[in-house]
Design a protein around this motif. Structure first.
Motif, PDB file in Angstrom:
ATOM      1  N   VAL A   1      -8.469  23.628  34.365  1.00  0.00           N
ATOM      2  CA  VAL A   1      -7.733  22.487  34.919  1.00  0.00           C
ATOM      3  C   VAL A   1      -8.683  21.563  35.682  1.00  0.00           C
ATOM      4  O   VAL A   1      -8.615  20.337  35.572  1.00  0.00           O
ATOM      5  CB  VAL A   1      -6.573  22.964  35.820  1.00  0.00           C
ATOM      6  N   ALA A   2      -9.633  22.158  36.426  1.00  0.00           N
ATOM      7  CA  ALA A   2     -10.579  21.345  37.186  1.00  0.00           C
ATOM      8  C   ALA A   2     -11.494  20.556  36.257  1.00  0.00           C
ATOM      9  O   ALA A   2     -11.990  19.488  36.619  1.00  0.00           O
ATOM     10  CB  ALA A   2     -11.412  22.230  38.111  1.00  0.00           C
ATOM     11  N   ALA A   3     -11.721  21.062  35.042  1.00  0.00           N
ATOM     12  CA  ALA A   3     -12.625  20.379  34.120  1.00  0.00           C
ATOM     13  C   ALA A   3     -11.928  19.288  33.320  1.00  0.00           C
ATOM     14  O   ALA A   3     -12.578  18.387  32.796  1.00  0.00           O
ATOM     15  CB  ALA A   3     -13.269  21.393  33.164  1.00  0.00           C
ATOM     16  N   ILE A   4     -10.595  19.355  33.201  1.00  0.00           N
ATOM     17  CA  ILE A   4      -9.910  18.368  32.359  1.00  0.00           C
ATOM     18  C   ILE A   4      -9.117  17.340  33.162  1.00  0.00           C
ATOM     19  O   ILE A   4      -8.409  16.526  32.587  1.00  0.00           O
ATOM     20  CB  ILE A   4      -8.958  19.042  31.345  1.00  0.00           C
ATOM     21  N   PHE A   5      -9.230  17.357  34.501  1.00  0.00           N
ATOM     22  CA  PHE A   5      -8.343  16.478  35.276  1.00  0.00           C
ATOM     23  C   PHE A   5      -8.543  14.995  34.946  1.00  0.00           C
ATOM     24  O   PHE A   5      -7.612  14.208  35.073  1.00  0.00           O
ATOM     25  CB  PHE A   5      -8.494  16.712  36.784  1.00  0.00           C
TER      26      PHE A   5
ATOM     27  N   LEU B   1       4.071  16.869  23.553  1.00  0.00           N
ATOM     28  CA  LEU B   1       4.110  15.464  23.137  1.00  0.00           C
ATOM     29  C   LEU B   1       4.658  14.585  24.248  1.00  0.00           C
ATOM     30  O   LEU B   1       4.184  13.468  24.472  1.00  0.00           O
ATOM     31  CB  LEU B   1       4.970  15.309  21.874  1.00  0.00           C
ATOM     32  N   PHE B   2       5.667  15.122  24.965  1.00  0.00           N
ATOM     33  CA  PHE B   2       6.239  14.377  26.077  1.00  0.00           C
ATOM     34  C   PHE B   2       5.173  14.120  27.146  1.00  0.00           C
ATOM     35  O   PHE B   2       5.015  12.998  27.631  1.00  0.00           O
ATOM     36  CB  PHE B   2       7.415  15.158  26.682  1.00  0.00           C
ATOM     37  N   ALA B   3       4.419  15.169  27.492  1.00  0.00           N
ATOM     38  CA  ALA B   3       3.383  15.016  28.523  1.00  0.00           C
ATOM     39  C   ALA B   3       2.321  14.009  28.080  1.00  0.00           C
ATOM     40  O   ALA B   3       1.914  13.135  28.853  1.00  0.00           O
ATOM     41  CB  ALA B   3       2.741  16.366  28.830  1.00  0.00           C
ATOM     42  N   ILE B   4       1.875  14.110  26.823  1.00  0.00           N
ATOM     43  CA  ILE B   4       0.862  13.178  26.322  1.00  0.00           C
ATOM     44  C   ILE B   4       1.380  11.748  26.406  1.00  0.00           C
ATOM     45  O   ILE B   4       0.698  10.848  26.906  1.00  0.00           O
ATOM     46  CB  ILE B   4       0.492  13.509  24.858  1.00  0.00           C
ATOM     47  N   ALA B   5       2.627  11.533  25.939  1.00  0.00           N
ATOM     48  CA  ALA B   5       3.182  10.183  25.902  1.00  0.00           C
ATOM     49  C   ALA B   5       3.418   9.645  27.315  1.00  0.00           C
ATOM     50  O   ALA B   5       3.198   8.461  27.579  1.00  0.00           O
ATOM     51  CB  ALA B   5       4.487  10.173  25.105  1.00  0.00           C
ATOM     52  N   PHE B   6       3.852  10.515  28.226  1.00  0.00           N
ATOM     53  CA  PHE B   6       4.105  10.080  29.599  1.00  0.00           C
ATOM     54  C   PHE B   6       2.799   9.634  30.266  1.00  0.00           C
ATOM     55  O   PHE B   6       2.715   8.562  30.867  1.00  0.00           O
ATOM     56  CB  PHE B   6       4.748  11.219  30.407  1.00  0.00           C
ATOM     57  N   ILE B   7       1.757  10.456  30.123  1.00  0.00           N
ATOM     58  CA  ILE B   7       0.467  10.120  30.737  1.00  0.00           C
ATOM     59  C   ILE B   7      -0.091   8.845  30.114  1.00  0.00           C
ATOM     60  O   ILE B   7      -0.574   7.950  30.807  1.00  0.00           O
ATOM     61  CB  ILE B   7      -0.519  11.298  30.582  1.00  0.00           C
ATOM     62  N   TRP B   8       0.014   8.744  28.796  1.00  0.00           N
ATOM     63  CA  TRP B   8      -0.457   7.551  28.079  1.00  0.00           C
ATOM     64  C   TRP B   8       0.286   6.310  28.582  1.00  0.00           C
ATOM     65  O   TRP B   8      -0.311   5.281  28.894  1.00  0.00           O
ATOM     66  CB  TRP B   8      -0.256   7.762  26.571  1.00  0.00           C
TER      67      TRP B   8
ATOM     68  N   VAL C   1       0.881  11.191  39.983  1.00  0.00           N
ATOM     69  CA  VAL C   1       1.986  11.623  39.107  1.00  0.00           C
ATOM     70  C   VAL C   1       1.487  12.196  37.772  1.00  0.00           C
ATOM     71  O   VAL C   1       1.854  13.311  37.403  1.00  0.00           O
ATOM     72  CB  VAL C   1       2.998  10.477  38.896  1.00  0.00           C
ATOM     73  N   PRO C   2       0.617  11.457  37.018  1.00  0.00           N
ATOM     74  CA  PRO C   2       0.145  12.051  35.755  1.00  0.00           C
ATOM     75  C   PRO C   2      -0.658  13.331  35.974  1.00  0.00           C
ATOM     76  O   PRO C   2      -0.593  14.248  35.160  1.00  0.00           O
ATOM     77  CB  PRO C   2      -0.720  10.954  35.127  1.00  0.00           C
ATOM     78  N   LEU C   3      -1.364  13.398  37.092  1.00  0.00           N
ATOM     79  CA  LEU C   3      -2.159  14.599  37.372  1.00  0.00           C
ATOM     80  C   LEU C   3      -1.251  15.811  37.584  1.00  0.00           C
ATOM     81  O   LEU C   3      -1.482  16.886  37.017  1.00  0.00           O
ATOM     82  CB  LEU C   3      -3.022  14.360  38.614  1.00  0.00           C
ATOM     83  N   LEU C   4      -0.192  15.617  38.369  1.00  0.00           N
ATOM     84  CA  LEU C   4       0.746  16.714  38.610  1.00  0.00           C
ATOM     85  C   LEU C   4       1.452  17.123  37.318  1.00  0.00           C
ATOM     86  O   LEU C   4       1.635  18.305  37.039  1.00  0.00           O
ATOM     87  CB  LEU C   4       1.780  16.314  39.670  1.00  0.00           C
ATOM     88  N   LEU C   5       1.819  16.136  36.521  1.00  0.00           N
ATOM     89  CA  LEU C   5       2.493  16.440  35.249  1.00  0.00           C
ATOM     90  C   LEU C   5       1.566  17.238  34.339  1.00  0.00           C
ATOM     91  O   LEU C   5       1.975  18.196  33.689  1.00  0.00           O
ATOM     92  CB  LEU C   5       2.919  15.146  34.555  1.00  0.00           C
ATOM     93  N   MET C   6       0.292  16.830  34.325  1.00  0.00           N
ATOM     94  CA  MET C   6      -0.676  17.539  33.488  1.00  0.00           C
ATOM     95  C   MET C   6      -0.807  18.991  33.926  1.00  0.00           C
ATOM     96  O   MET C   6      -0.844  19.904  33.102  1.00  0.00           O
ATOM     97  CB  MET C   6      -2.039  16.858  33.561  1.00  0.00           C
ATOM     98  N   ILE C   7      -0.858  19.209  35.246  1.00  0.00           N
ATOM     99  CA  ILE C   7      -1.009  20.573  35.745  1.00  0.00           C
ATOM    100  C   ILE C   7       0.251  21.387  35.430  1.00  0.00           C
ATOM    101  O   ILE C   7       0.176  22.523  34.974  1.00  0.00           O
ATOM    102  CB  ILE C   7      -1.308  20.565  37.260  1.00  0.00           C
ATOM    103  N   ALA C   8       1.424  20.769  35.618  1.00  0.00           N
ATOM    104  CA  ALA C   8       2.683  21.483  35.385  1.00  0.00           C
ATOM    105  C   ALA C   8       2.860  21.853  33.912  1.00  0.00           C
ATOM    106  O   ALA C   8       3.303  22.941  33.590  1.00  0.00           O
ATOM    107  CB  ALA C   8       3.856  20.631  35.865  1.00  0.00           C
TER     108      ALA C   8
END
Lengths: 296, 292
Positions: free
Chosen positions: A104-108, B215-222, B271-278
């Motif tokens: 996770v730290a590498a892809i943020f 796909l939802f996460a990718i599209a949301f971040i995009w 927001v996108p960072l938290l979504l990515m982690i979740a």
């Protein structure tokens, strides 16, 4: 398998996608072709000029510079970010504890936008108030090197700033693919190589890179396509560098549109489109070829 | 490599176990130090951003060593309410959510038609959708703006999000996934005479949960990270999104309010960072599936 025979129903399901593709992709692209063959006067009147814009571009030194620099820019950021990502992915693949946190730290940076990247990097490296710029100036001054860490006056530093920021942003995306590809390498291959006493660098170059070459080829092309238009906010942040030395195509096109030279700007975007189209076609061909290798 | 099985397809489910980590560290100290060192360098710009967002601007410009500053939350308060970032935050959220729902929803319908309907020219239709990958925003920008003007969609959320609804990647991945669903499953649905929408909602979607989440996460971040299109289509500040608002915060002359800008940057990237982690599991699986 065809479960449903009602063709009208099938067409209705496809309709939203097709309508959006036509209205916001194909029609605007076609319009851009049309606009590239006219000259606009006062924003309203359009006079047909045939291929004039393209012949202008073909002989324009400034445009040739812009195209060449786009390739140079793309090459630097793609090579740089892929090398950094390969190194990080290798480490993550090797480590046995805490992998999820390291990953996770590498892809943020994947979650960050280029606009945010441009802003953060500008504040840190800004020539008048940037903390990192000042640290670098003091550090190089201490060893007697005189280098201006000022992207408004030093073209070389402007290039390092823009390519470095872009590379940083692109690392995350590459790590995602590389870690997935590396984890797909059979354990037996790693162990055989280890028993033969192959060192780390040798492992990367001789074993891992060939094994994940389909993924690397895919990334090289996708990254190159992205590098042609996504770093726009980074270049805009430093206004194209001193005397437009960083005038890569996407920024050049933006400037033309801003100056309302619509016809010429459209011709320029078609050249960009031709480059991206060729790369995309090449990628589709490549993934077709590599699909037989089990498609990593 | 003992951790290998944990990492199948880049997905890690196990909880963090501190004592296991300690043992692991002792076994591969050089590797861990190399990782910690390089990831620290990678994270440094963001760490500095967070620290600087708490400092008064003057202190940053005199480059005092960074630490948590005296301004604390006041930079955030100012940027949210005086600089209208609260409005931009809301707009960005609506935009990203609409794009993600629209993209995935429309792609589900298209994939359903492409896999389960007896249609002519399927390959051609797929190519027609795929080719949009080669037509990024810059190639279409002026005519797209003109379409929005003629539809009276400039300065509106619908004008902002609709052009993003077509998703070649989503259609392609969902089509692949649907094709991998076993024939017997589909056969029984056919025998039961289940209608297409019921089939989609009760059979296909439950069987594609992970991919849909990815796909939802990718599209949301995009969607959240779009910059050029909002910059062109929106010129009413009350409709603006974070990415453009942040760029506008950067004053070209006068005293630069760096603490404020950094607080704005933190709000924009959070927001996108938290979504990515979740959603990292499905996200990583789905992203890396694109090479297949």
């Amino acid at each position: 398998m065809d479960v449903y025979q009602n063709r009208l129903q099938g067409a209705v399901l496809l309709l939203p996608t097709v309508v959006v593709c036509l209205a916001f992709f194909y029609w605007p692209a076609w319009e851009t072709i049309r606009l590239s063959r006219v000259r606009t006067i006062g924003g309203i009147q359009k006079i047909p000029v045939g291929w004039e814009h393209f012949t202008t571009l073909a002989t324009s030194g400034a445009f040739q510079y812009s195209v060449a620099m786009s390739f140079v820019f793309a090459f630097i950021v793609v090579a740089g970010s892929m090398l950094i990502a390969l190194y990080l992915s290798y480490l993550i693949n090797e480590v046995s504890a805490g992998q999820s946190i390291y990953l996770v730290a590498a892809i943020f940076t994947y979650a960050l936008s280029f606009a945010v990247t441009a802003n953060i990097m500008d504040v840190l490296f800004n020539p008048t108030v940037g903390l990192f710029a000042e640290v670098l100036t003091i550090a190089t001054g201490a060893v007697g090197v005189d280098f201006a860490f000022d992207y408004t006056t030093n073209p070389l530093w402007a290039w390092i700033f823009a390519t470095g920021s872009t590379m940083w942003k692109m690392v995350g995306y590459n790590v995602i693919f590389m870690v997935a590809a590396l984890s797909g390498i059979p354990e037996s291959i790693n162990e055989t190589a280890r028993l033969d006493g192959v060192g780390s660098l040798q492992m990367i170059v001789r074993v891992y890179v060939p094994m994940i070459s389909p993924t690397l080829a895919f990334l090289a092309i996708v990254n190159t396509v992205n590098a042609f238009f996504l770093p726009f906010p980074v270049v805009q942040e430093i206004s194209g560098g001193p005397s437009n030395t960083l005038n890569i195509m996407i920024y050049d096109i933006w400037q033309s549109y801003n100056n309302s030279v619509i016809g010429l700007a459209s011709a320029k975007s078609l050249v960009l489109f031709a480059i991206i189209g060729l790369l995309t076609a090449f990628q589709l061909l490549l993934s077709d070829r590599f699909a037989h290798y089990g498609g990593t | 490599m003992a951790g290998q099985e944990q990492l199948s397809n880049g997905r890690i489910r196990s909880a963090v176990d501190i004592s296991a980590y300690r043992r692991g560290f002792a076994r591969q100290p050089v590797l861990h130090l190399a990782l910690l060192g390089s990831l620290f360098v990678l994270a440094l710009p963001v760490v500095m951003t967070v620290l600087m967002s708490t400092q008064p601007s003057v202190q940053i410009s005199s480059s005092t060593l960074a630490g948590v500053g005296s301004e604390g939350l006041s930079n955030y308060e100012r940027v949210l309410f005086e600089e209208d970032f609260a409005t931009y935050l809301f707009n960005s959220f609506v935009m990203a959510l609409s794009i993600a729902v629209g993209k995935v929803g429309i792609a589900l319908l298209a994939a359903l038609a492409l896999v389960y309907y007896d249609l002519p020219f399927k390959r051609l239709i797929l190519l027609f959708i795929l080719f949009t990958l080669a037509l990024p925003v810059p190639v279409r920008i002026v005519p797209m703006y003109e379409i929005m003007v003629s539809l009276d969609w400039e300065n509106s959320m619908i004008g902002l999000v609709t052009p993003y609804f077509a998703s070649a990647t989503s259609v392609l991945l969902l089509r692949q996934h649907f094709r991998s669903i076993s024939d017997s499953m589909v056969e029984s649905a056919k025998i039961d005479g289940v209608g297409p929408l019921k089939f989609l909602v009760f059979v296909l979607i439950p069987m594609s949960k992970s991919m849909i989440a990815g796909l939802f996460a990718i599209a949301f971040i995009w969607g959240w990270n779009q910059y050029l299109w909002p910059l062109i289509i929106i010129n009413d500040q009350s409709k603006q999104v974070l990415q453009v608002g942040l760029a506008q915060l950067n004053p070209t002359a006068g005293e630069a309010l760096w603490g404020l800008i950094m607080a704005g940057a933190v709000i924009t990237l959070l927001v996108p960072l938290l979504l990515m982690i979740a959603l990292r599991g499905p996200l990583l699986d789905t992203v890396s599936m694109q090479t297949k």
